[in-house]
Design a protein around this motif. Structure first.
Motif, PDB file in Angstrom:
ATOM      1  N   SER A  35       0.843  -1.195   0.000  1.00  8.51           N
ATOM      2  CA  SER A  35       0.000   0.000   0.000  1.00  8.51           C
ATOM      3  C   SER A  35       0.873   1.238   0.000  1.00  8.51           C
ATOM      4  O   SER A  35       1.934   1.267   0.596  1.00  8.51           O
ATOM      5  CB  SER A  35      -0.903  -0.002   1.236  1.00  8.51           C
ATOM      6  OG  SER A  35      -0.104   0.026   2.402  1.00  8.51           O
ATOM      7  N   GLY A  36       0.444   2.223  -0.719  1.00 15.40           N
ATOM      8  CA  GLY A  36       1.244   3.438  -0.823  1.00 15.40           C
ATOM      9  C   GLY A  36       1.311   3.891  -2.271  1.00 15.40           C
ATOM     10  O   GLY A  36       0.310   4.264  -2.850  1.00 15.40           O
ATOM     11  N   GLY A  37       2.461   3.867  -2.869  1.00 20.62           N
ATOM     12  CA  GLY A  37       2.636   4.379  -4.224  1.00 20.62           C
ATOM     13  C   GLY A  37       2.497   3.301  -5.276  1.00 20.62           C
ATOM     14  O   GLY A  37       2.171   2.152  -5.009  1.00 20.62           O
ATOM     15  N   GLY A  38       2.750   3.689  -6.508  1.00 21.15           N
ATOM     16  CA  GLY A  38       2.717   2.753  -7.613  1.00 21.15           C
ATOM     17  C   GLY A  38       1.308   2.355  -7.985  1.00 21.15           C
ATOM     18  O   GLY A  38       0.370   3.146  -7.928  1.00 21.15           O
ATOM     19  N   MET A  39       1.149   1.099  -8.360  1.00 22.74           N
ATOM     20  CA  MET A  39      -0.154   0.602  -8.792  1.00 22.74           C
ATOM     21  C   MET A  39      -1.127   0.485  -7.634  1.00 22.74           C
ATOM     22  O   MET A  39      -2.325   0.440  -7.824  1.00 22.74           O
ATOM     23  CB  MET A  39       0.003  -0.756  -9.468  1.00 22.74           C
ATOM     24  CG  MET A  39       0.712  -0.680 -10.806  1.00 22.74           C
ATOM     25  SD  MET A  39       0.975  -2.293 -11.537  1.00 22.74           S
ATOM     26  CE  MET A  39      -0.694  -2.798 -11.848  1.00 22.74           C
ATOM     27  N   GLY A  40      -0.612   0.427  -6.407  1.00 20.99           N
ATOM     28  CA  GLY A  40      -1.483   0.297  -5.253  1.00 20.99           C
ATOM     29  C   GLY A  40      -2.332   1.529  -4.996  1.00 20.99           C
ATOM     30  O   GLY A  40      -3.280   1.475  -4.227  1.00 20.99           O
ATOM     31  N   SER A  41      -2.006   2.646  -5.637  1.00 19.95           N
ATOM     32  CA  SER A  41      -2.765   3.862  -5.384  1.00 19.95           C
ATOM     33  C   SER A  41      -4.129   3.831  -6.064  1.00 19.95           C
ATOM     34  O   SER A  41      -5.067   4.426  -5.573  1.00 19.95           O
ATOM     35  CB  SER A  41      -1.973   5.084  -5.845  1.00 19.95           C
ATOM     36  OG  SER A  41      -1.724   5.019  -7.235  1.00 19.95           O
ATOM     37  N   PHE A  42      -4.252   3.160  -7.193  1.00 16.27           N
ATOM     38  CA  PHE A  42      -5.561   3.104  -7.846  1.00 16.27           C
ATOM     39  C   PHE A  42      -6.186   1.722  -7.789  1.00 16.27           C
ATOM     40  O   PHE A  42      -7.337   1.550  -8.136  1.00 16.27           O
ATOM     41  CB  PHE A  42      -5.485   3.603  -9.305  1.00 16.27           C
ATOM     42  CG  PHE A  42      -4.762   2.688 -10.236  1.00 16.27           C
ATOM     43  CD1 PHE A  42      -5.438   1.701 -10.925  1.00 16.27           C
ATOM     44  CD2 PHE A  42      -3.406   2.833 -10.459  1.00 16.27           C
ATOM     45  CE1 PHE A  42      -4.775   0.873 -11.798  1.00 16.27           C
ATOM     46  CE2 PHE A  42      -2.743   2.014 -11.327  1.00 16.27           C
ATOM     47  CZ  PHE A  42      -3.422   1.027 -12.003  1.00 16.27           C
ATOM     48  N   MET A  43      -5.444   0.730  -7.365  1.00 14.98           N
ATOM     49  CA  MET A  43      -6.009  -0.603  -7.157  1.00 14.98           C
ATOM     50  C   MET A  43      -5.649  -1.040  -5.745  1.00 14.98           C
ATOM     51  O   MET A  43      -4.605  -0.657  -5.225  1.00 14.98           O
ATOM     52  CB  MET A  43      -5.410  -1.610  -8.152  1.00 14.98           C
ATOM     53  CG  MET A  43      -5.820  -1.380  -9.587  1.00 14.98           C
ATOM     54  SD  MET A  43      -5.078  -2.600 -10.680  1.00 14.98           S
ATOM     55  CE  MET A  43      -5.907  -4.079 -10.182  1.00 14.98           C
ATOM     56  N   GLY A  44      -6.485  -1.837  -5.185  1.00 17.27           N
ATOM     57  CA  GLY A  44      -6.168  -2.356  -3.865  1.00 17.27           C
ATOM     58  C   GLY A  44      -5.007  -3.331  -3.932  1.00 17.27           C
ATOM     59  O   GLY A  44      -4.622  -3.795  -4.990  1.00 17.27           O
ATOM     60  N   GLY A  45      -4.440  -3.656  -2.801  1.00 20.57           N
ATOM     61  CA  GLY A  45      -3.336  -4.605  -2.765  1.00 20.57           C
ATOM     62  C   GLY A  45      -3.719  -5.962  -3.309  1.00 20.57           C
ATOM     63  O   GLY A  45      -2.955  -6.614  -3.997  1.00 20.57           O
ATOM     64  N   ARG A  46      -4.946  -6.378  -3.020  1.00 19.45           N
ATOM     65  CA  ARG A  46      -5.415  -7.671  -3.508  1.00 19.45           C
ATOM     66  C   ARG A  46      -5.604  -7.652  -5.021  1.00 19.45           C
ATOM     67  O   ARG A  46      -5.295  -8.613  -5.708  1.00 19.45           O
ATOM     68  CB  ARG A  46      -6.724  -8.045  -2.810  1.00 19.45           C
ATOM     69  CG  ARG A  46      -7.230  -9.410  -3.147  1.00 19.45           C
ATOM     70  CD  ARG A  46      -8.438  -9.726  -2.318  1.00 19.45           C
ATOM     71  NE  ARG A  46      -8.088  -9.766  -0.903  1.00 19.45           N
ATOM     72  CZ  ARG A  46      -7.968 -10.885  -0.204  1.00 19.45           C
ATOM     73  NH1 ARG A  46      -8.192 -12.028  -0.781  1.00 19.45           N
ATOM     74  NH2 ARG A  46      -7.651 -10.856   1.064  1.00 19.45           N
ATOM     75  N   GLY A  47      -6.108  -6.546  -5.558  1.00 18.18           N
ATOM     76  CA  GLY A  47      -6.296  -6.439  -7.004  1.00 18.18           C
ATOM     77  C   GLY A  47      -4.980  -6.446  -7.756  1.00 18.18           C
ATOM     78  O   GLY A  47      -4.854  -7.040  -8.817  1.00 18.18           O
ATOM     79  N   THR A  48      -3.971  -5.778  -7.212  1.00 21.95           N
ATOM     80  CA  THR A  48      -2.650  -5.770  -7.825  1.00 21.95           C
ATOM     81  C   THR A  48      -2.049  -7.160  -7.803  1.00 21.95           C
ATOM     82  O   THR A  48      -1.456  -7.612  -8.785  1.00 21.95           O
ATOM     83  CB  THR A  48      -1.727  -4.789  -7.087  1.00 21.95           C
ATOM     84  OG1 THR A  48      -2.327  -3.511  -7.089  1.00 21.95           O
ATOM     85  CG2 THR A  48      -0.379  -4.704  -7.744  1.00 21.95           C
ATOM     86  N   ALA A  49      -2.209  -7.859  -6.687  1.00 24.25           N
ATOM     87  CA  ALA A  49      -1.672  -9.216  -6.580  1.00 24.25           C
ATOM     88  C   ALA A  49      -2.347 -10.136  -7.585  1.00 24.25           C
ATOM     89  O   ALA A  49      -1.684 -10.969  -8.210  1.00 24.25           O
ATOM     90  CB  ALA A  49      -1.846  -9.729  -5.160  1.00 24.25           C
ATOM     91  N   ASN A  50      -3.678 -10.016  -7.736  1.00 18.00           N
ATOM     92  CA  ASN A  50      -4.379 -10.851  -8.698  1.00 18.00           C
ATOM     93  C   ASN A  50      -3.938 -10.545 -10.121  1.00 18.00           C
ATOM     94  O   ASN A  50      -3.765 -11.450 -10.927  1.00 18.00           O
ATOM     95  CB  ASN A  50      -5.889 -10.667  -8.571  1.00 18.00           C
ATOM     96  CG  ASN A  50      -6.431 -11.321  -7.324  1.00 18.00           C
ATOM     97  OD1 ASN A  50      -5.813 -12.213  -6.763  1.00 18.00           O
ATOM     98  ND2 ASN A  50      -7.590 -10.855  -6.885  1.00 18.00           N
ATOM     99  N   LEU A  51      -3.755  -9.268 -10.450  1.00 20.93           N
ATOM    100  CA  LEU A  51      -3.319  -8.878 -11.785  1.00 20.93           C
ATOM    101  C   LEU A  51      -1.932  -9.422 -12.085  1.00 20.93           C
ATOM    102  O   LEU A  51      -1.693  -9.990 -13.153  1.00 20.93           O
ATOM    103  CB  LEU A  51      -3.327  -7.350 -11.914  1.00 20.93           C
ATOM    104  CG  LEU A  51      -2.778  -6.778 -13.218  1.00 20.93           C
ATOM    105  CD1 LEU A  51      -3.744  -7.072 -14.359  1.00 20.93           C
ATOM    106  CD2 LEU A  51      -2.544  -5.294 -13.086  1.00 20.93           C
ATOM    107  N   LEU A  52      -1.010  -9.268 -11.157  1.00 25.71           N
ATOM    108  CA  LEU A  52       0.349  -9.748 -11.371  1.00 25.71           C
ATOM    109  C   LEU A  52       0.409 -11.268 -11.408  1.00 25.71           C
ATOM    110  O   LEU A  52       1.195 -11.843 -12.160  1.00 25.71           O
ATOM    111  CB  LEU A  52       1.280  -9.192 -10.297  1.00 25.71           C
ATOM    112  CG  LEU A  52       1.533  -7.686 -10.359  1.00 25.71           C
ATOM    113  CD1 LEU A  52       2.363  -7.238  -9.171  1.00 25.71           C
ATOM    114  CD2 LEU A  52       2.199  -7.307 -11.655  1.00 25.71           C
ATOM    115  N   THR A  53      -0.415 -11.932 -10.618  1.00 25.24           N
ATOM    116  CA  THR A  53      -0.453 -13.388 -10.632  1.00 25.24           C
ATOM    117  C   THR A  53      -0.974 -13.902 -11.963  1.00 25.24           C
ATOM    118  O   THR A  53      -0.425 -14.849 -12.538  1.00 25.24           O
ATOM    119  CB  THR A  53      -1.326 -13.909  -9.472  1.00 25.24           C
ATOM    120  OG1 THR A  53      -0.811 -13.397  -8.252  1.00 25.24           O
ATOM    121  CG2 THR A  53      -1.344 -15.416  -9.434  1.00 25.24           C
TER     122      THR A  53
END
Length: 104
Positions: A35-53
């Protein structure tokens, strides 16, 4: 055809390396999933993890399918001399004769 697949394989490999490095590790290394900068600012941590996975899974499947396709296409190429190290030398220079040893 082989050259095109080889270049595509290189791009998929580089993308796979990048996606794996972007993922959040257990120690919180290089990942942007925190959480904080990068992709986490417009997507939640779980959404970023799912996208990268999902991206990792898709790129991994592409990597293996292109690797198998390249192996199948180059199956018959092993009978030919494909390497400069496998081919015999073009010409062997003749060495001068050794001088005769005098017998006394």
């Amino acid at each position: 055809m082989t050259t095109v697949l080889l270049v595509l394989h290189l791009f998929v490999t580089l993308a796979l390396i990048g996606v794996v490095l972007l993922q959040r590790s257990e120690g919180g290394g290089l990942g942007v999933g925190s959480s904080g900068g990068g992709m986490g600012s417009f997507m939640g941590g779980r959404g970023t993890a799912n996208l990268l996975t999902r991206a990792t899974a898709i790129l991994g499947a592409l990597f293996f399918s292109i690797a198998l396709t390249l192996a199948i296409l180059n199956k018959g190429a092993s009978q030919q001399n494909r390497s400069i190290l496998d081919s015999p030398p073009a010409s062997v220079p003749s060495l001068p004769a050794a001088p005769a040893v005098p017998t006394n």
